[in-house]
Scaffold this active site. Structure first.
Site, PDB file in Angstrom:
ATOM      1  N   ASN A 166       4.809   1.239  -4.674  1.00 23.92           N
ATOM      2  CA  ASN A 166       5.223   1.036  -6.051  1.00 23.92           C
ATOM      3  C   ASN A 166       4.664   2.086  -7.013  1.00 23.92           C
ATOM      4  OD1 ASN A 166       6.987  -0.699  -7.422  1.00 23.92           O
ATOM      5  ND2 ASN A 166       5.281  -1.697  -8.468  1.00 23.92           N
TER       6      ASN A 166
ATOM      7  N   PRO B  94       0.829  -1.204   0.000  1.00 26.63           N
ATOM      8  CA  PRO B  94       0.000   0.000   0.000  1.00 26.63           C
ATOM      9  C   PRO B  94       0.862   1.252   0.000  1.00 26.63           C
ATOM     10  CG  PRO B  94       0.136  -0.910   2.203  1.00 26.63           C
ATOM     11  CD  PRO B  94       0.823  -1.892   1.292  1.00 26.63           C
ATOM     12  N   GLU B  95       0.273   2.327  -0.452  1.00 24.96           N
ATOM     13  CA  GLU B  95       0.952   3.621  -0.412  1.00 24.96           C
ATOM     14  C   GLU B  95       0.661   4.293   0.933  1.00 24.96           C
ATOM     15  OE1 GLU B  95       2.794   4.523  -3.139  1.00 24.96           O
ATOM     16  OE2 GLU B  95       2.154   2.765  -4.259  1.00 24.96           O
TER      17      GLU B  95
ATOM     18  N   ARG C 268       8.850  -6.149  -8.353  1.00 21.58           N
ATOM     19  CA  ARG C 268       7.680  -5.281  -8.465  1.00 21.58           C
ATOM     20  C   ARG C 268       7.598  -4.694  -9.872  1.00 21.58           C
ATOM     21  NH1 ARG C 268       5.922  -4.717  -3.335  1.00 21.58           N
ATOM     22  NH2 ARG C 268       7.443  -4.940  -1.662  1.00 21.58           N
TER      23      ARG C 268
ATOM     24  N   LYS D 276       3.727   2.821   6.759  1.00 15.37           N
ATOM     25  CA  LYS D 276       2.685   1.909   6.288  1.00 15.37           C
ATOM     26  C   LYS D 276       2.136   1.037   7.411  1.00 15.37           C
ATOM     27  CE  LYS D 276       4.610   1.938   1.676  1.00 15.37           C
ATOM     28  NZ  LYS D 276       4.936   1.172   0.485  1.00 15.37           N
TER      29      LYS D 276
END
Length: 280
Positions: free
Chosen positions: A165, A2-3, A250, A51
């Site tokens: 990402n 997650p961002e 990724r 995060k």
């Protein structure tokens, strides 16, 4: 992964739903905590750290959770149907009189003393959306290993906390550098603005339902998820390839015309138009 803005929003939902309220339901569906009962305790609040999510309760207890790739916290009103996934994916339920928070597919879930929170988040670099933000320290952390690829350095939460990402790919585009450029080779003027650029992107999106980095209508992102469509700036087809430090590869997007620096060999690319193997 997650961002940071996604985690910030999850923390706000949890905090708004439960902070200051006494729990009337407590259900932990993981073997280690199956007998834990927080019923009757007051929730002090939930705070994001990079995060990570830290939900604090009276008595000096903290519930530490991390969404990883598939986790989610959902909040429901009284009588509202739960729609976060099948029941077997629920890991924890925390309910008050008028709101219930349900944690789905949480791969990290642990209790600790509030006084010991640094044990799980103390390794993190400055938080882009936190009170400890320090751009000079973040930049020094990034440049400490000058040979490391820029994309990998940005994802390392020990350097600065909150980039996933999507923002990795978008930041590299905005800096005009490929994610494989050694971070030490980034021109000094661009390196100097990197931390604050990252902060502006996350701050601009922490209150949005749809993440936006371009400022353009109907075009939310510059490169992430766009391969093989044309670059929004130069119309060169956006490319995608895996990037990783060996622990996880990724999907990484870039424009070969707008971004300078090394790129992977063609054999490491995804087939244009296919879905990435991992998502954020």
């Amino acid at each position: 992964m997650p961002e940071g803005d996604t985690v910030w929003q999850a923390a706000r939902r949890l905090h708004d739903a439960l902070a200051g309220k006494v729990l009337t339901r407590s259900d932990f569906r993981v073997p280690k905590y199956a007998t834990v009962d927080l019923t009757g305790r007051t929730v002090l609040g939930t705070a994001p750290r990079g995060k990570h999510l830290l939900t604090r309760f009276e008595g000096g207890l903290t519930l530490h959770t991390h969404l990883r790739m598939e986790g989610a916290w959902k909040v429901y009103g009284s009588g509202e149907r739960w729609k976060g996934g099948p029941a077997h994916q629920i890991r924890v339920i925390l309910g008050a009189a008028d709101r219930t928070a349900v944690g789905y597919r949480l791969q990290v879930l642990e209790f600790l003393r509030t006084s010991e929170e640094e044990r799980v988040v103390g390794h993190l670099g400055p938080d882009l959306l936190g009170p400890d933000w320090n751009p000079d320290r973040a930049l020094a952390n990034l440049l400490a290993d000058p040979a490391r690829p820029l994309g990998e350095a940005l994802l390392d939460q020990r350097n600065l906390a909150g980039i996933g990402n999507i923002y990795k790919s978008e930041l590299c585009f905005l800096l005009g550098a490929t994610p494989w450029l050694p971070v030490g080779a980034l021109p000094a003027d661009r390196a100097a603005k990197l931390p604050e650029l990252a902060k502006r992107l996350l701050e601009a999106n922490r209150d949005r339902l749809v993440r936006q980095t371009t400022g353009l209508r109907n075009q939310d992102l510059f490169v992430y998820g766009r391969a093989p469509r044309p670059c929004l700036r130069c119309h060169t087809p956006v490319r995608v390839a895996d990037q990783g430090d060996g622990s996880r590869e990724r999907p990484t997007y870039w424009c070969p015309a707008c971004q300078t620096g090394p790129a992977p060999t063609p054999g490491s690319h995804h087939t244009p138009g296919t879905r990435p193997r991992t998502t954020n």
